[in-house]
Design a protein around this motif. Structure first.
Motif, short mmCIF file in Angstrom:
data_model
loop_
_atom_site.label_atom_id
_atom_site.label_comp_id
_atom_site.label_asym_id
_atom_site.label_seq_id
_atom_site.Cartn_x
_atom_site.Cartn_y
_atom_site.Cartn_z
N GLU A 1 0.77 -1.31 -0.05
CA GLU A 1 -0.12 0.00 0.10
C GLU A 1 0.88 1.08 -0.02
N GLU A 2 0.10 2.42 -0.51
CA GLU A 2 1.05 3.57 -0.47
C GLU A 2 0.07 4.60 0.21
N GLN A 3 0.54 5.81 0.34
CA GLN A 3 0.09 7.09 0.90
C GLN A 3 0.49 8.29 0.63
N ARG A 4 -0.20 9.10 0.31
CA ARG A 4 0.47 10.53 -0.33
C ARG A 4 -0.11 11.64 0.76
N PHE A 5 1.07 12.73 0.50
CA PHE A 5 0.90 13.84 1.54
C PHE A 5 0.93 15.01 0.80
N TYR A 6 0.36 16.03 1.45
CA TYR A 6 0.25 17.31 0.97
C TYR A 6 0.65 18.10 2.18
N ILE A 7 1.97 18.88 2.18
CA ILE A 7 2.41 19.43 3.36
C ILE A 7 2.75 20.98 2.89
N ALA A 8 2.21 21.80 3.80
CA ALA A 8 2.34 23.42 3.45
C ALA A 8 2.92 24.03 4.82
N LYS A 9 4.05 24.64 4.78
CA LYS A 9 4.34 25.29 6.28
C LYS A 9 4.71 26.71 5.99
N GLY A 10 4.56 27.68 6.74
CA GLY A 10 4.92 29.01 6.80
C GLY A 10 4.69 29.98 7.72
N ASN A 11 5.21 31.12 8.00
CA ASN A 11 5.11 31.89 9.24
C ASN A 11 4.13 33.25 8.61
N PHE A 12 3.74 33.80 9.68
CA PHE A 12 2.91 34.93 9.40
C PHE A 12 3.62 35.95 9.10
N ALA A 13 3.35 36.94 8.09
CA ALA A 13 4.05 38.01 7.55
C ALA A 13 3.98 38.91 8.60
N LYS A 14 2.78 39.09 9.30
CA LYS A 14 2.56 40.18 10.49
C LYS A 14 2.12 39.30 11.53
N PRO A 15 3.15 38.60 12.41
CA PRO A 15 2.47 37.80 13.42
C PRO A 15 1.45 38.54 14.61
N SER A 16 1.89 39.61 14.70
CA SER A 16 1.20 40.36 15.92
C SER A 16 -0.43 40.77 15.37
N ALA A 17 -0.54 40.88 14.19
CA ALA A 17 -1.78 41.25 13.63
C ALA A 17 -2.55 40.08 13.24
N GLU A 18 -2.11 38.65 13.43
CA GLU A 18 -2.90 37.50 13.15
C GLU A 18 -3.66 36.86 14.17
#
Length: 124
Positions: free
Chosen positions: A35-52
């Motif tokens: 068997e196999e399994q596929r993944f979608y992975i996205a990671k990032g940082n807030f451009a303006k963390p204090s406003a999020e």
């Protein structure tokens, strides 16, 4: 994994240091050898963390996936009881895909969108 791309596209401009892996390759997983399994992975940082707001972001992403047929919510913020972390886990039972949505303001990466298929038989 176009669902991952769709939800990411709405927030991509507000993220920095974005990395993305689009399920086009096999990854090690806990599936059986045939068997196999596929993944979608996205990671990032807030451009303006204090406003999020982590809660607002996860709510927005979750709403978009619910609009695409992800109806079963496995985990949400009430399971964590953390002020600086927001998480939702939603499942599309027809497509047999699960998405984990995580946003946090206290450490990086601030945003993670992880989609994975169920284990399925390897094509011969």
């Amino acid at each position: 994994m176009s669902d991952g791309d769709a939800v990411l596209s709405g927030i991509e401009a507000g993220l920095t240091e974005l990395t993305k892996e689009r399920a086009d390759q096999d990854r090690d997983s806990t599936c059986l050898t045939d068997e196999e399994q596929r993944f979608y992975i996205a990671k990032g940082n807030f451009a303006k963390p204090s406003a999020e707001s982590a809660t607002n972001l996860v709510g927005l992403l979750k709403g978009q996936l619910i609009g695409k047929g992800y109806s079963t919510q496995v985990v949400d913020n009430l399971d964590l009881w953390e002020d600086d972390v927001s998480v939702a886990v939603v499942v599309n039972p027809k497509a047999r895909v699960t998405f984990v949505l995580l946003a946090r303001t206290d450490s990086t990466p601030n945003v993670m969108i992880i989609g994975k298929t169920e284990c399925y038989p390897v094509k011969a």
